[in-house]
Design a protein around this motif. Structure first.
Motif, PDB file in Angstrom:
ATOM      1  N   TRP A  85     -15.716  11.934  14.985  1.00 46.16           N
ATOM      2  CA  TRP A  85     -14.975  13.268  14.960  1.00 46.16           C
ATOM      3  C   TRP A  85     -14.356  13.707  16.314  1.00 46.16           C
ATOM      4  N   ASN A  86     -14.079  14.695  16.587  1.00 44.88           N
ATOM      5  CA  ASN A  86     -13.713  15.025  17.920  1.00 44.88           C
ATOM      6  C   ASN A  86     -14.601  15.038  19.280  1.00 44.88           C
ATOM      7  N   PHE A  87     -14.073  14.732  20.145  1.00 43.81           N
ATOM      8  CA  PHE A  87     -14.958  14.692  21.301  1.00 43.81           C
ATOM      9  C   PHE A  87     -15.891  13.528  21.443  1.00 43.81           C
ATOM     10  N   SER A  88     -15.381  12.420  20.801  1.00 47.53           N
ATOM     11  CA  SER A  88     -16.010  11.195  21.240  1.00 47.53           C
ATOM     12  C   SER A  88     -15.989  10.700  22.551  1.00 47.53           C
ATOM     13  N   LYS A  89     -16.666   9.888  23.320  1.00 45.31           N
ATOM     14  CA  LYS A  89     -16.630   9.633  24.590  1.00 45.31           C
ATOM     15  C   LYS A  89     -16.912   8.158  24.904  1.00 45.31           C
ATOM     16  N   PHE A  90     -15.868   7.598  25.693  1.00 48.37           N
ATOM     17  CA  PHE A  90     -16.080   6.261  26.344  1.00 48.37           C
ATOM     18  C   PHE A  90     -16.227   6.477  27.793  1.00 48.37           C
ATOM     19  N   ILE A  91     -17.153   5.808  28.414  1.00 52.30           N
ATOM     20  CA  ILE A  91     -17.270   5.464  30.003  1.00 52.30           C
ATOM     21  C   ILE A  91     -16.538   4.072  30.219  1.00 52.30           C
ATOM     22  N   VAL A  92     -15.764   4.062  31.082  1.00 47.08           N
ATOM     23  CA  VAL A  92     -14.805   2.918  31.301  1.00 47.08           C
ATOM     24  C   VAL A  92     -15.259   2.719  33.104  1.00 47.08           C
ATOM     25  N   ASP A  93     -15.638   1.463  33.363  1.00 52.00           N
ATOM     26  CA  ASP A  93     -16.051   1.293  34.760  1.00 52.00           C
ATOM     27  C   ASP A  93     -14.629   0.857  35.720  1.00 52.00           C
ATOM     28  N   LYS A  94     -14.902   0.775  36.868  1.00 49.91           N
ATOM     29  CA  LYS A  94     -13.611   0.736  37.731  1.00 49.91           C
ATOM     30  C   LYS A  94     -12.942  -0.321  37.695  1.00 49.91           C
ATOM     31  N   ASN A  95     -13.447  -1.542  36.687  1.00 49.40           N
ATOM     32  CA  ASN A  95     -12.642  -2.565  36.264  1.00 49.40           C
ATOM     33  C   ASN A  95     -11.656  -2.439  34.979  1.00 49.40           C
ATOM     34  N   GLY A  96     -12.008  -1.445  34.433  1.00 48.78           N
ATOM     35  CA  GLY A  96     -11.175  -1.134  33.219  1.00 48.78           C
ATOM     36  C   GLY A  96     -11.982  -1.464  32.016  1.00 48.78           C
ATOM     37  N   ILE A  97     -13.222  -1.795  32.243  1.00 51.07           N
ATOM     38  CA  ILE A  97     -14.107  -2.138  30.949  1.00 51.07           C
ATOM     39  C   ILE A  97     -15.018  -1.088  30.406  1.00 51.07           C
ATOM     40  N   PRO A  98     -14.838  -1.070  28.995  1.00 55.30           N
ATOM     41  CA  PRO A  98     -15.620   0.216  28.404  1.00 55.30           C
ATOM     42  C   PRO A  98     -17.014  -0.094  28.391  1.00 55.30           C
ATOM     43  N   VAL A  99     -17.965   0.741  29.095  1.00 65.42           N
ATOM     44  CA  VAL A  99     -19.340   0.164  28.994  1.00 65.42           C
ATOM     45  C   VAL A  99     -20.369   0.997  28.548  1.00 65.42           C
ATOM     46  N   GLU A 100     -19.704   2.268  28.139  1.00 66.64           N
ATOM     47  CA  GLU A 100     -20.739   3.182  27.368  1.00 66.64           C
ATOM     48  C   GLU A 100     -19.991   3.982  26.248  1.00 66.64           C
ATOM     49  N   ARG A 101     -20.704   4.380  25.159  1.00 61.74           N
ATOM     50  CA  ARG A 101     -19.810   5.189  24.301  1.00 61.74           C
ATOM     51  C   ARG A 101     -21.001   6.222  23.954  1.00 61.74           C
ATOM     52  N   PHE A 102     -20.260   7.668  23.491  1.00 65.72           N
ATOM     53  CA  PHE A 102     -21.616   8.507  23.182  1.00 65.72           C
ATOM     54  C   PHE A 102     -20.487   9.351  22.134  1.00 65.72           C
ATOM     55  N   GLY A 103     -21.344   9.761  21.321  1.00 69.55           N
ATOM     56  CA  GLY A 103     -20.658  10.583  20.183  1.00 69.55           C
ATOM     57  C   GLY A 103     -20.588  11.976  20.238  1.00 69.55           C
ATOM     58  N   PRO A 104     -19.826  12.848  19.446  1.00 69.37           N
ATOM     59  CA  PRO A 104     -19.424  14.206  19.646  1.00 69.37           C
ATOM     60  C   PRO A 104     -20.595  15.139  19.951  1.00 69.37           C
ATOM     61  N   ASN A 105     -21.715  14.714  19.625  1.00 69.57           N
ATOM     62  CA  ASN A 105     -22.965  15.701  19.700  1.00 69.57           C
ATOM     63  C   ASN A 105     -23.616  15.474  21.260  1.00 69.57           C
ATOM     64  N   VAL A 106     -23.035  14.782  22.155  1.00 67.26           N
ATOM     65  CA  VAL A 106     -23.363  14.485  23.374  1.00 67.26           C
ATOM     66  C   VAL A 106     -22.374  15.433  24.343  1.00 67.26           C
ATOM     67  N   ASP A 107     -22.877  16.372  24.983  1.00 68.79           N
ATOM     68  CA  ASP A 107     -22.231  17.129  25.755  1.00 68.79           C
ATOM     69  C   ASP A 107     -21.708  16.506  26.932  1.00 68.79           C
ATOM     70  N   PRO A 108     -20.308  16.864  27.615  1.00 70.47           N
ATOM     71  CA  PRO A 108     -20.136  16.180  28.960  1.00 70.47           C
ATOM     72  C   PRO A 108     -20.990  16.136  29.979  1.00 70.47           C
ATOM     73  N   ILE A 109     -21.535  17.261  30.150  1.00 69.20           N
ATOM     74  CA  ILE A 109     -22.290  17.519  31.463  1.00 69.20           C
ATOM     75  C   ILE A 109     -23.653  16.659  31.533  1.00 69.20           C
ATOM     76  N   ASP A 110     -24.078  16.161  30.347  1.00 69.46           N
ATOM     77  CA  ASP A 110     -24.993  15.375  30.010  1.00 69.46           C
ATOM     78  C   ASP A 110     -24.853  13.972  30.498  1.00 69.46           C
ATOM     79  N   LEU A 111     -23.464  13.423  30.653  1.00 65.48           N
ATOM     80  CA  LEU A 111     -23.091  12.070  30.899  1.00 65.48           C
ATOM     81  C   LEU A 111     -23.185  11.838  32.397  1.00 65.48           C
TER      82      LEU A 111
END
Length: 647
Positions: free
Chosen positions: A613-639
């Motif tokens: 769904w909308n607002f799926s989220k990927f954290i990418v580290d400084k080397n450009g590697i995707p390291v974590e993924r979160f679903g739409p139900n996770v609020d941005p501030i909780d990251l």
């Protein structure tokens, strides 16, 4: 047998038909209405333009020097000593009334503080050096020595250099663009760079004033056109506000073959009868006329007219008796500072007049404000600058009816909240037939380049990109680089994307940054909370932690991002989005962008790698590697704690 008397029937009168008179009356009404509409909208003839009109002193030099000469701003010791002496021996001011702030004009208690700073703490040598940090030149145009600042970009030959003419107004000067210049410097994501030409208008700053009457807005536009030709530019872009808007608009109207695009931070059509009609109609039926975001900037009309009557008294004075007030301001640095700086208070935000210091120092540095005052003082140009009001607002200039002559030059406007004049787009399009876009800013005032250089610069760059596209220059005039195979890529830095303005962005520009990549939509139930918290995260960590947010609009989930790029830009501006937003893409299916195929491969979801769904989220580290993924139900501030692992 008596004959029976026959009763004769009275002849039947034909029924009178009202259809024909009604039809004729309707046709007459329509015809009369059309005729009135035509009279109100029919453009007048283009005025005759004398490209060689002479404004200098007689006798005319038969062989004028048309060279371009270097120029330096100079604060001489003699001038500095005289100024300090005048400031030291000024007469005592009448104390202000209690609790009036700036509502009676410049508060004399605060003026004492300003003048003491000017006399004792303003570093003349340092400011002279600052003003000369860019190259200045003088050249004679139509008998007048015209001063301008010229900033050429330092770029490689494969980068196209395009000229931009920046036009100031009153009581501004070339100085107000100094904070804007570095913001317009070449950016990695552009394949063009701006060459900036920043003149002092004739009679302003270090440009010579005319020796006789008649140099109005049209004639000044001719001088600016001839200046650009002297420099070597036959085609260029223009940006301006205040008188800069008026002159730039005239140049776009009279010299459309020269002007590639016109950007205004005070977009206005001043003298057009339909503008008055639409403005009045908007007070009755606002939904037909005015955008909801700017309604309170125009209506109620009684409030707006009251404000303009209060704030435009200076204009009447300068348009009728400029030399009288000019003499007073020329003789008194205290009077000059009060007269000019009072405008920087009220025209930035009308509520500033309630403050005892006019909130001047909340929006500007006192040194910067005094730089602008020094331009007028050192050049002794206050009288020649305000004489322009006589010429610009006189019957001769009004007779040209230039606001009623349409122009096809592509035009872009930005409307700051506290600008003195605001009009809806329906009025602007009466004149600017290719009015491409309005940016609405929920803040800022009349002196945009001085007060909000980052916002203005970003808008100017966006406008020029759109102007280039209007003229058939491909978006950024570059081909998309080949994308890596998502199955073979090792980093997001290998991919290329388009931002929301159509610019090609190589993601290797984000090397060394922690990224949050998210698919967004503007009509989702999660939109408000996610955008609010994404903004909060960005503002909190973008500078302190080398953090960036990359938002990709997507319409694959219940069609909740249906708009065009222009619609999305409008949505972003309304919410003051500062993080990076890209063009609308697909994140699932065969047509999914290769970047998102890569993200899903490296960080697959719990129920499959597809985006839910909308607002799926990927954290990418400084080397450009995707390291974590979160679903739409996770609020941005909780990251926050998750992001903290990768700073």
């Amino acid at each position: 047998m008596a004959e029976k008397t026959k009763k004769l029937k009275a002849p039947v009168k034909p029924k009178r038909s009202w259809a024909i008179p009604i039809v004729l009356s309707s046709l007459a009404t329509v015809g009369a209405s059309y005729y009135v509409y035509y009279l109100l909208n029919a453009p007048p003839d283009m005025p005759k333009v004398n490209l060689e009109a002479y404004w200098g002193q007689y006798p005319m030099n038969p062989k004028p020097d048309q060279s371009i000469r270097p120029f330096k701003v100079e604060f001489s010791e003699v001038m500095i000593n005289e100024l300090r002496n005048l400031l030291l021996h000024r007469r005592p001011f009448a104390p202000p009334l209690e609790d009036v702030g700036f509502s009676y004009g410049f508060n004399s208690n605060f003026l004492t503080r300003v003048l003491d700073y000017w006399q004792n703490k303003y570093n003349f040598a340092d400011r002279e050096k600052f003003l000369n940090k860019y190259n200045h030149y003088i050249t004679n145009i139509q008998g007048l020595d015209i001063h301008y600042v010229h900033v050429r970009p330092d770029v490689t030959q494969d980068v196209e250099v395009v000229p931009l003419l920046l036009l100031h107004g009153w009581p501004g000067s070339f100085r107000e663009f100094y904070e804007l210049i570095p913001e317009l410097a070449p950016k990695q994501e552009h394949n063009f760079a701006l060459e900036l030409i920043i003149p002092s208008l004739p009679g302003f700053g270090f440009s010579q004033g005319p020796a006789r009457t008649g140099l109005g807005s049209l004639e000044m536009a001719v001088v600016m056109r001839n200046l650009m030709e002297r420099i070597g530019h036959k085609k260029y872009y223009i940006q301006g506000g205040d008188f800069g808007h008026i002159i730039g608009s005239i140049m776009a109207t009279v010299f459309p073959e020269n002007v590639l695009g016109f950007h205004s931070n005070m977009p206005m059509v001043f003298f057009h009868p339909m503008a008055t009609f639409y403005t009045l109609l908007g007070s009755i039926m606002p939904s037909l006329i005015v955008e909801p975001e700017i309604y309170d900037r125009i209506y109620p009309l009684s409030k707006q007219m009251s404000f303009l009557l209060e704030e435009t008294g200076y204009s009447h004075l300068q348009a009728t008796k400029p030399d009288t007030v000019g003499i007073a301001l020329t003789d008194s640095p205290a009077g000059l500072a009060a007269y000019i700086l009072e405008k920087y208070s009220t025209w930035t935000n009308p509520s500033n007049k309630r403050a005892s210091d006019g909130n001047l120092l909340s929006n500007f540095l006192l040194t910067h404000l005094l730089d602008n005052v020094m331009v007028y003082w050192a050049s002794n140009s206050i009288t020649t600058s305000i004489r322009f009001y006589v010429e610009a607002l006189g019957s001769r200039q009004m007779g040209y009816k230039l606001d009623r002559i349409p122009t096809k030059v592509p035009t872009w406007g930005i409307k700051f909240k506290y600008e003195m004049f605001t009009q809806p787009d329906i009025i602007l399009k009466l004149k600017y037939q290719n009015y491409l876009h309005t940016t609405i800013v929920d803040g800022g005032g009349h002196f945009a380049a001085f007060e909000s250089p980052k916002i203005l610069a970003q808008d100017v760059l966006q406008a020029i990109i759109m102007f280039r596209e209007f003229w058939g220059v491909s978006k950024e005039n570059v081909q998309d680089l080949p994308q890596p195979e998502p199955d073979m890529a090792t980093s997001v830095h290998e991919f290329t994307v388009r931002d929301i303005y159509g610019r090609t962005i190589k993601l290797d520009k984000y090397k060394g940054y922690v990224l949050l990549i998210v698919n967004v939509a503007s009509q989702c139930g999660l939109t408000d909370k996610n955008y609010e918290q994404l903004n909060e995260l960005y503002n909190k960590y973008s500078k302190s932690r080398d953090f960036r947010i990359l938002a990709f609009p997507c319409n694959q989930f219940n069609s909740q991002e249906p708009g065009t790029s222009k619609d999305i830009i409008k949505f972003m501006n309304k919410r003051n989005i500062e993080f990076d937003v890209f063009q609308k893409i697909e994140v699932n299916g065969e047509n999914a962008h290769p970047l998102w195929k890569f993200l899903k491969r490296v960080q697959s979801g719990t129920l499959g790698d597809f985006i839910k769904w909308n607002f799926s989220k990927f954290i990418v580290d400084k080397n450009g590697i995707p390291v974590e993924r979160f679903g739409p139900n996770v609020d941005p501030i909780d990251l926050e704690p998750h992001l903290g692992k990768y700073w």
